[in-house]
Write a protein that holds these residues in place. Structure first.
Motif, mmCIF file in Angstrom:
data_model
loop_
_atom_site.group_PDB
_atom_site.id
_atom_site.type_symbol
_atom_site.label_atom_id
_atom_site.label_comp_id
_atom_site.label_asym_id
_atom_site.label_seq_id
_atom_site.Cartn_x
_atom_site.Cartn_y
_atom_site.Cartn_z
ATOM 1 N N ASN A 86 -43.185 44.494 43.945
ATOM 2 C CA ASN A 86 -42.539 43.422 44.558
ATOM 3 C C ASN A 86 -42.717 42.628 43.105
ATOM 4 N N LEU A 87 -41.627 42.321 42.401
ATOM 5 C CA LEU A 87 -41.034 42.078 41.305
ATOM 6 C C LEU A 87 -40.240 40.362 41.207
ATOM 7 N N SER A 88 -40.165 40.144 43.465
ATOM 8 C CA SER A 88 -39.001 38.915 42.981
ATOM 9 C C SER A 88 -39.198 37.894 42.773
ATOM 10 N N ALA A 89 -38.915 36.696 41.640
ATOM 11 C CA ALA A 89 -39.680 35.960 40.919
ATOM 12 C C ALA A 89 -40.658 34.976 41.700
ATOM 13 N N GLN A 92 -46.768 31.821 37.448
ATOM 14 C CA GLN A 92 -46.327 31.040 36.685
ATOM 15 C C GLN A 92 -46.614 30.944 35.056
ATOM 16 N N LEU A 93 -46.107 31.040 33.997
ATOM 17 C CA LEU A 93 -46.523 30.541 32.175
ATOM 18 C C LEU A 93 -46.633 29.578 32.231
ATOM 19 N N PRO A 94 -47.574 28.992 31.417
ATOM 20 C CA PRO A 94 -48.538 28.522 30.938
ATOM 21 C C PRO A 94 -47.651 27.468 29.676
#
Length: 116
Positions: free
Chosen positions: A32-35, A40-42
């Motif tokens: 499951n690679l949905s956004a 979240q990125l740091p």
């Protein structure tokens, strides 16, 4: 479709893995690679949209001139058109991942770009 992975991505057994594979040891779990599922990125790793645009500054024309894309290299070679385009893109962006196929002159491109 990838080999051994059906397009519906449900949990299935891998196929065509050779004689050592058996149904108990080779399963493919679902992906499951949905956004929305990605963390979240740091903040220190986020890029504002402005940083992904070409750099327009007083050094740009000097760098292009120093690259000498039309000239002959010290070993007598001339750059191909795809190499010139890649070098110009690198100069304009100031950062670039050279992901050309093998044998297309990435090393020569990187040397000319670095020398500019």
């Amino acid at each position: 479709y990838q080999a051994g992975v059906p397009s519906n991505r449900k949990e299935t057994q891998a196929t065509n893995l050779g004689p050592q594979a058996n149904s108990s040891s080779c399963t493919m779990s679902s992906y499951n690679l949905s956004a929305s599922s990605l963390p979240q990125l740091p903040p220190e790793l986020l890029f504002p949209a402005k940083r992904t645009l070409p750099v327009e500054d007083e050094y740009r024309q000097t760098l292009i001139k120093n690259a000498n894309l039309s000239g002959v290299l010290k070993n007598g070679w001339k750059l191909h058109s795809h190499q010139k385009a890649g070098i110009l893109r690198g100069i304009k962006m100031r950062r670039l991942v050279l992901a050309y196929d093998m044998g297309l002159g990435k090393t020569v491109m990187a040397c000319v770009w670095a020398n500019a």
